[in-house]
Enzyme design. Sequence first.
Site, mmCIF file in Angstrom:
data_model
loop_
_atom_site.group_PDB
_atom_site.id
_atom_site.type_symbol
_atom_site.label_atom_id
_atom_site.label_comp_id
_atom_site.label_asym_id
_atom_site.label_seq_id
_atom_site.Cartn_x
_atom_site.Cartn_y
_atom_site.Cartn_z
ATOM 1 N N ARG A 1 0.819 -1.221 0.000
ATOM 2 C CA ARG A 1 0.000 0.000 0.000
ATOM 3 C C ARG A 1 0.848 1.265 0.000
ATOM 4 O O ARG A 1 0.442 2.277 -0.564
ATOM 5 C CB ARG A 1 -0.947 -0.009 1.197
ATOM 6 C CG ARG A 1 -2.071 -0.987 0.970
ATOM 7 C CD ARG A 1 -3.023 -1.016 2.125
ATOM 8 N NE ARG A 1 -4.238 -1.733 1.743
ATOM 9 C CZ ARG A 1 -5.093 -2.254 2.601
ATOM 10 N NH1 ARG A 1 -4.879 -2.115 3.886
ATOM 11 N NH2 ARG A 1 -6.162 -2.881 2.182
ATOM 12 N N LYS B 1 -20.200 -15.597 2.061
ATOM 13 C CA LYS B 1 -21.582 -15.172 2.276
ATOM 14 C C LYS B 1 -22.260 -14.597 1.052
ATOM 15 O O LYS B 1 -21.732 -13.698 0.407
ATOM 16 C CB LYS B 1 -21.611 -14.116 3.379
ATOM 17 C CG LYS B 1 -21.323 -14.655 4.751
ATOM 18 C CD LYS B 1 -21.579 -13.554 5.742
ATOM 19 C CE LYS B 1 -21.272 -13.979 7.166
ATOM 20 N NZ LYS B 1 -21.212 -12.789 8.026
ATOM 21 N N GLY C 1 -10.460 -8.649 -0.721
ATOM 22 C CA GLY C 1 -9.239 -8.925 0.030
ATOM 23 C C GLY C 1 -8.715 -10.331 -0.179
ATOM 24 O O GLY C 1 -7.560 -10.536 -0.567
ATOM 25 N N GLY D 1 -13.301 -3.762 -0.126
ATOM 26 C CA GLY D 1 -14.665 -3.269 0.037
ATOM 27 C C GLY D 1 -15.020 -2.215 -0.999
ATOM 28 O O GLY D 1 -16.132 -2.208 -1.535
HETATM 29 P P1 ADP Z 1 -13.139 -11.533 -0.544
HETATM 30 O O1 ADP Z 1 -12.358 -11.104 0.668
HETATM 31 O O2 ADP Z 1 -12.283 -11.700 -1.754
HETATM 32 O O3 ADP Z 1 -14.343 -10.665 -0.797
HETATM 33 P P2 ADP Z 1 -14.632 -13.472 0.981
HETATM 34 O O4 ADP Z 1 -14.121 -12.831 2.240
HETATM 35 O O5 ADP Z 1 -16.051 -13.308 0.639
HETATM 36 O O6 ADP Z 1 -13.722 -13.016 -0.258
HETATM 37 O O7 ADP Z 1 -14.363 -15.044 1.039
HETATM 38 C C1 ADP Z 1 -13.122 -15.588 1.346
HETATM 39 C C2 ADP Z 1 -13.234 -16.757 2.286
HETATM 40 O O8 ADP Z 1 -14.144 -17.723 1.809
HETATM 41 C C3 ADP Z 1 -11.920 -17.476 2.456
HETATM 42 O O9 ADP Z 1 -11.497 -17.347 3.798
HETATM 43 C C4 ADP Z 1 -12.244 -18.938 2.100
HETATM 44 O O10 ADP Z 1 -11.619 -19.863 2.948
HETATM 45 C C5 ADP Z 1 -13.731 -18.977 2.298
HETATM 46 N N1 ADP Z 1 -14.383 -20.058 1.539
HETATM 47 C C6 ADP Z 1 -14.407 -20.245 0.214
HETATM 48 N N2 ADP Z 1 -15.075 -21.363 -0.109
HETATM 49 C C7 ADP Z 1 -15.488 -21.914 1.037
HETATM 50 C C8 ADP Z 1 -16.226 -23.103 1.373
HETATM 51 N N3 ADP Z 1 -16.680 -23.922 0.431
HETATM 52 N N4 ADP Z 1 -16.471 -23.337 2.692
HETATM 53 C C9 ADP Z 1 -16.024 -22.492 3.634
HETATM 54 N N5 ADP Z 1 -15.334 -21.377 3.395
HETATM 55 C C10 ADP Z 1 -15.049 -21.086 2.109
HETATM 56 MG MG MG Z 2 -12.595 -11.457 2.729
#
Ligand code: ADP
Ligand code: MG
Length: 395
Positions: free
Chosen positions: A35, A197, A350, A373
Amino acid sequence: MLFLQNLDFEGKNIFVRVDFNVPLDEEGNIRDDTRIKAALPTINYLLEQKAKVIIASHLGRPKGKFIPALSLKPVVKRLSEFIPQEVILAPDVIGQEVIKLKKELTENQVLLLENLRFYPEETANDSTFAQLLAQEVDYYVNDAFGACHRAHASVVAITQYVKKSAAGFLVKKEIDYLSKAIHSPQKPYTAILGGVKVSDKIPVIENLLKKTDAILIGGAMAYTFFKAQGFEVGRSLVEEDKIDLARLLLDRAQEEKVNFLLPSDHIVAAGADPGAEPKTVDSFPLPSDLMGLDIGPKTVEKYSDILARARTIFWNGPMGVYEIDTFSQGTKKIAEAVANSEALSIVGGGDSVAAVYKSGVSDKISHISTGGGASLEFIANETLPGIEALTEKEK
Ligand code: ADP
Ligand code: MG
């Protein structure tokens, strides 16, 4: 909106909002200085233009209190290694002493203010606080894309109290790429969505449904959609209270004629731990004592095929628990498919960004967003409070 090239900075005091919210280890050492490096083009440009540069950032979550462990002191040291100018750390964010430092600043120095979030007024977007930040400031430059989705004093309110405001290079680059995915995507446009989620990503999915030709779902999110269709998903993570919404989104996809795809096979195991034994399954019900932790090889093949033909790709959310090697293959293979495509490819989020770096194909992605975000909110709402604040003034 004004950009750096539109302004004459010589001899002016410039308040530059950056995102120096770097990860620190227990001893307060910087674990990753990406960063800091990302803001250097803007800082160096301003210095070359003979501006007097006042830099401000937040760091961690001090929640409105002066917390010594969250001082920007470690950043001073690292920034000094990158620029020849002397970096002075102000003892505070606002106040008499800071005003004095701003007045005495020379072109051979830069002034770094203390952590903006030592003041609760920062996150409250307080106008008096913003006015104090703007004391002895001529122009404001926002290069903190990662903070642009926050209506905070140093991002939004401050623009009311300076003569001119402009976007820095980093913010401009982010807007340029993300705008392409919003306003003028080349078709076919494919989005990849994963992570945990559905609820986090609803506005993103809703807006992407209007723009994309295909949406490829992976991660835990897929199981809420499967459950919505009546499938038994074992112990996979499901958001029970979002099942109705998932059904609604599936209907919307059909109305919008978007090819909305869910995994056709799964890597399942007893739990998300490195020792768990993985199994590949390609039909429902999933074993009742196991959970889906990655997409399987058939899904990888199908998704890769669609990605190979895409002209625009937006990706958010890993396809599985990429942090654990056993469940990282799906994400890795999809990263490779994105990298090998001819498409303009954008990755935001992230964990998604971390996963792409881990996969080793980051240099073949068109744009890796620096704001988790912020990039998601921009894709969902097509604007951000910090971007609005930069444009408002020019109206
Ligand atoms: P980002 O930060 O890119 O927006 P998220 O925070 O929504 O992504 O999701 C990332 C997390 O999702 C990771 O920690 C990963 O381990 C978890 N994840 C992905 N697939 C699964 C799964 N099938 N079951 C449980 N956790 C999962
Ligand atoms: Mg995340």
